[in-house]
Design a protein around this motif. Structure first.
Motif, short mmCIF file in Angstrom:
data_model
loop_
_atom_site.label_atom_id
_atom_site.label_comp_id
_atom_site.label_asym_id
_atom_site.label_seq_id
_atom_site.Cartn_x
_atom_site.Cartn_y
_atom_site.Cartn_z
N PRO A 92 0.79 -1.13 0.13
CA PRO A 92 0.00 -0.01 0.00
C PRO A 92 0.93 1.15 0.07
O PRO A 92 1.79 1.27 0.82
CB PRO A 92 -0.81 0.13 1.16
CG PRO A 92 -0.92 -1.72 1.61
CD PRO A 92 0.46 -2.08 1.30
N MET A 93 0.56 2.13 -0.69
CA MET A 93 1.03 3.41 -1.10
C MET A 93 0.32 4.38 0.23
O MET A 93 -0.62 4.65 0.17
CB MET A 93 1.09 4.22 -2.08
CG MET A 93 1.71 5.50 -2.59
SD MET A 93 1.23 6.26 -3.93
CE MET A 93 2.01 5.27 -4.95
N PRO A 94 1.53 5.23 0.88
CA PRO A 94 0.76 6.31 1.76
C PRO A 94 0.16 7.28 0.93
O PRO A 94 0.68 7.92 0.14
CB PRO A 94 1.95 6.65 2.72
CG PRO A 94 3.41 6.27 1.87
CD PRO A 94 2.70 4.94 0.98
N LEU A 95 -1.10 7.80 1.36
CA LEU A 95 -1.79 8.70 0.87
C LEU A 95 -2.51 9.93 1.59
O LEU A 95 -3.18 9.21 2.46
CB LEU A 95 -2.83 8.17 -0.10
CG LEU A 95 -3.73 9.27 -0.96
CD1 LEU A 95 -2.96 9.87 -1.86
CD2 LEU A 95 -4.95 8.59 -1.57
N LEU A 96 -1.92 10.99 1.49
CA LEU A 96 -2.53 12.03 2.40
C LEU A 96 -3.71 12.54 1.75
O LEU A 96 -3.67 13.11 0.67
CB LEU A 96 -1.52 13.24 2.58
CG LEU A 96 -1.94 14.39 3.31
CD1 LEU A 96 -2.08 14.16 4.86
CD2 LEU A 96 -0.81 15.61 3.26
N LEU A 97 -5.05 12.28 2.51
CA LEU A 97 -6.29 12.79 1.95
C LEU A 97 -6.92 13.85 2.21
O LEU A 97 -7.13 13.88 3.59
CB LEU A 97 -7.28 11.53 1.93
CG LEU A 97 -8.59 11.68 1.23
CD1 LEU A 97 -8.25 11.86 -0.37
CD2 LEU A 97 -9.40 10.36 1.67
N MET A 98 -7.12 15.22 1.92
CA MET A 98 -7.15 16.32 2.33
C MET A 98 -8.59 17.15 2.04
O MET A 98 -8.96 17.13 0.75
CB MET A 98 -6.08 17.37 2.36
CG MET A 98 -4.87 16.83 2.97
SD MET A 98 -3.31 17.93 2.38
CE MET A 98 -3.26 17.24 0.50
N HIS A 99 -9.45 17.43 3.28
CA HIS A 99 -10.75 18.02 2.64
C HIS A 99 -10.49 19.63 2.57
O HIS A 99 -9.33 19.85 2.91
CB HIS A 99 -11.72 17.68 3.77
CG HIS A 99 -11.45 18.31 5.17
ND1 HIS A 99 -11.79 19.56 5.56
CD2 HIS A 99 -10.83 17.81 6.41
CE1 HIS A 99 -11.08 19.82 6.91
NE2 HIS A 99 -10.64 18.68 7.12
N GLY A 100 -11.53 20.39 2.66
CA GLY A 100 -11.38 21.83 2.66
C GLY A 100 -12.80 22.28 3.17
O GLY A 100 -13.04 21.83 3.92
N LEU A 167 4.76 9.81 11.38
CA LEU A 167 4.32 8.36 10.70
C LEU A 167 5.54 7.88 10.04
O LEU A 167 5.45 6.60 9.67
CB LEU A 167 3.17 8.71 9.84
CG LEU A 167 1.87 9.30 10.48
CD1 LEU A 167 0.49 9.43 9.39
CD2 LEU A 167 1.40 8.29 11.74
N GLY A 168 6.29 8.35 9.77
CA GLY A 168 7.83 8.06 9.07
C GLY A 168 7.51 7.50 7.76
O GLY A 168 8.48 6.73 7.13
N TYR A 169 6.81 8.15 6.86
CA TYR A 169 6.63 8.04 5.46
C TYR A 169 7.56 9.07 4.79
O TYR A 169 7.46 10.23 4.83
CB TYR A 169 5.31 7.95 4.90
CG TYR A 169 4.19 7.15 5.43
CD1 TYR A 169 4.29 5.93 5.30
CD2 TYR A 169 3.03 7.76 6.24
CE1 TYR A 169 3.52 4.99 5.92
CE2 TYR A 169 1.92 7.09 6.62
CZ TYR A 169 2.36 5.51 6.46
OH TYR A 169 1.28 4.61 7.14
N LYS A 170 8.64 8.57 4.33
CA LYS A 170 9.53 9.56 3.87
C LYS A 170 9.12 9.98 2.22
O LYS A 170 9.53 11.15 1.88
CB LYS A 170 10.81 8.56 3.61
CG LYS A 170 11.55 8.06 4.86
CD LYS A 170 11.76 9.29 5.93
CE LYS A 170 12.32 8.90 7.17
NZ LYS A 170 12.38 10.10 7.89
N ARG A 171 8.21 9.20 1.59
CA ARG A 171 7.71 9.88 0.30
C ARG A 171 6.13 9.33 0.50
O ARG A 171 5.82 8.36 0.90
CB ARG A 171 8.59 9.14 -0.83
CG ARG A 171 9.78 9.59 -0.95
CD ARG A 171 10.36 9.29 -2.28
NE ARG A 171 9.72 10.39 -3.48
CZ ARG A 171 9.55 9.96 -4.65
NH1 ARG A 171 9.26 8.44 -5.06
NH2 ARG A 171 8.97 10.94 -5.36
N TYR A 172 5.25 9.91 -0.11
CA TYR A 172 3.96 9.52 -0.09
C TYR A 172 3.27 10.82 -1.07
O TYR A 172 3.67 11.55 -1.76
CB TYR A 172 3.44 10.17 1.24
CG TYR A 172 3.54 11.54 1.79
CD1 TYR A 172 2.63 12.82 1.45
CD2 TYR A 172 4.75 11.71 2.27
CE1 TYR A 172 2.87 14.02 1.86
CE2 TYR A 172 4.99 13.15 2.76
CZ TYR A 172 4.16 14.00 2.53
OH TYR A 172 4.39 15.40 3.10
#
Length: 383
Positions: A92-100, A167-172
Motif C-alpha cells: 500500500p502507498m501512503p496517501l494524504l487525503l485532505m478536505h476543505g 508516521l515515518g513516510y519518507k515519500r507519499y
C-alpha cells in the motif's frame, strides 16, 4: 510527537442542547421569488430543521467515523486529529487525503474503503493505499478554543511533519479538493522531495491573472465564467476573509443558521440539479454540519480565507509546481480553468481527466469515479 488513539464521543448534553436550540429556531421570511434565488430556501429549512431535531441519528454518524482508526498528535500550536487507515494489498502507498471548506473528514467515509481495499470493490489489491486523512488545523477535531489560526502554508507544514516525522513516510502521495487541493499544491511546491505526486480536483490558479493576449475560445469562456462567479458567488469569501469573527457569532450560536450557511454551498457546488439530497444523503449532509456544530470550529475554519486575502497566495506569484500532477475535471466544479492556463502553474501534468458527472464535493458525490482516477494516476508512479 507520539500519536494517541482517539474515539469521538460527543457528550449527550451537547446533543440535547442542539435539539433544544433547533426547537427554538426563529425563521426569517423569504423574499418573493423563485426558491433559492437569494440563498438558502425557507421551505427547505423548515423541512430540514425538524428532521435534524427529531429524526437525525448523530450516534449512527459518529459510529461511521469511529469505524476508522483515529488518532491525535501534538504538533506545534495544534493537537492534530487524523484518520490512519491501513491499506489491504501487497504494498500500500501512503496517501494524504485532505478536505476543505465547508467539508470535513466526513467527506471521506465512502471513498476511504475504495482506496484502502480496492479488491472489495472489484479493483486490484496492488492499487491499495494506506490513507491518512487529517482534520485541517482549525477544523473539526483539530481545533480548540483560543487556538492559533493557520494559513495554507502552515497547514501544509504541519501535514509534512505528520507524514514524515510522526508516521515515518519518507515519500507519499497527496490528494485533495478545495483547500485540500491548495494544501496538496503547496506540498508539491514546498516539500517536493517527499511527494510521489499530487492529485487534485480543484485547480488552485490565481484568479487575478489577466487573460492571454490572444485567448483561445476555451480560455475566453473560462475568463467569462470566472468573472460571473466572482460577481455572484463569492460573497461568503469576502465576509469570511474580512470579518470572520463577526460571522462566527451567529453560526456558533444558531444551528439553523450554520446549516443554512453550509448547505447552500452543497446545493450550489454539487452536480445536483438544484437538489443536494439527490447526490448526497440528508444524513450525510447533516453529519458534516453537526461536526462543525459540536466542535465549535466554524469561526476558525474561516481563517484560510482571511489569510489568502491579506497575506498572498500559497504558491508565490511566478512559481511553478514540478511534481507529477493529476487532475479530475468535474463538470460542476466551481472554477474550471483550461489546461493551457493550468500548465502555467503545474508544469508536470501527467493525467487530466474530464469527468462525466460530479462537482465540488467529489468524494461524496462520486466516490467510485474519484477513487478510480486516484488509483489510475498513482499506479504509474508506484515504485
Amino acid at each position: 510527537m507520539a500519536p494517541t488513539p482517539f474515539t469521538l464521543s460527543i457528550p449527550e448534553q451537547d446533543v440535547a442542547d442542539l435539539r433544544t436550540r433547533l426547537a427554538l429556531t426563529r425563521f426569517p421570511d423569504q423574499a418573493p421569488d423563485a426558491p433559492w434565488a437569494y440563498g438558502t430556501d425557507l421551505a427547505y429549512m423548515k423541512n430540514l430543521v425538524p428532521y435534524w431535531r427529531n429524526q437525525f441519528d448523530w450516534r449512527a454518524q459518529e459510529a461511521r467515523l469511529n469505524a476508522f482508526p483515529q488518532f491525535k498528535v501534538a504538533l506545534p500550536d495544534v493537537d492534530l486529529h487524523y484518520l490512519h487507515v491501513p491499506g489491504q494489498g501487497p504494498a500500500p502507498m501512503p496517501l494524504l487525503l485532505m478536505h476543505g471548506w465547508p467539508g470535513s473528514v466526513f467527506e471521506f467515509l465512502d471513498i476511504i474503503p475504495r482506496l484502502t481495499d480496492p479488491a472489495r470493490f472489484g479493483g486490484d489489491p496492488a492499487d491499495a493505499f494506506t490513507v491518512v486523512a487529517p482534520s485541517l488545523p482549525g477544523y473539526g477535531l483539530s481545533f480548540r478554543p483560543g487556538q492559533k489560526r493557520f494559513n495554507i502554508e502552515e497547514i501544509a507544514a504541519r501535514f509534512a511533519t505528520l507524514m514524515t516525522d510522526v508516521l515515518g513516510y519518507k515519500r507519499y502521495g497527496a490528494q485533495g479538493g478545495d483547500y485540500g487541493a491548495f494544501t496538496a499544491s503547496r506540498l508539491g511546491y514546498a516539500h517536493a522531495d517527499a511527494l510521489i505526486g499530487i492529485h487534485i480536483n480543484l485547480l488552485t490558479i490565481q484568479r487575478d491573472r489577466p487573460p492571454p493576449a490572444n485567448p483561445t475560445e476555451e480560455e475566453r469562456r473560462y475568463f467569462a465564467d470566472l468573472a460571473a462567479w466572482l460577481k455572484e458567488e463569492t460573497g461568503y469569501q469576502w465576509i469570511q476573509g474580512t470579518k470572520p469573527q463577526t460571522l462566527a457569532y451567529g453560526l456558533t450560536d444558531s444551528p439553523a443558521g450554520l446549516a443554512a450557511w453550509i448547505i447552500e454551498k452543497f446545493r450550489s457546488w454539487t452536480d445536483c440539479n438544484g437538489d443536494p439530497e439527490s447526490v448526497i444523503s440528508r444524513d450525510h449532509l447533516l453529519a458534516n454540519v453537526s461536526f462543525y456544530w459540536f466542535t465549535g470550529a466554524i469561526g476558525s475554519s474561516f481563517w484560510p480565507y482571511y489569510a489568502r486575502m491579506h497575506f498572498g497566495w500559497p504558491i508565490p506569484s511566478g512559481s511553478t509546481i514540478a511534481v507529477p500532477m493529476g487532475y479530475c475535471a468535474f463538470p460542476k466544479e466551481i472554477i474550471r480553468p483550461p489546461r493551457s492556463i493550468a500548465e502555467k502553474t503545474y508544469t508536470n501534468i501527467q493525467r487530466w481527466t474530464p469527468m462525466p458527472r460530479g462537482g465540488h464535493f467529489a468524494a461524496m458525490e462520486q466516490p467510485d469515479a474519484l477513487a478510480e482516477e486516484i488509483r489510475a494516476f498513482f499506479r504509474v508512479l508506484r515504485t
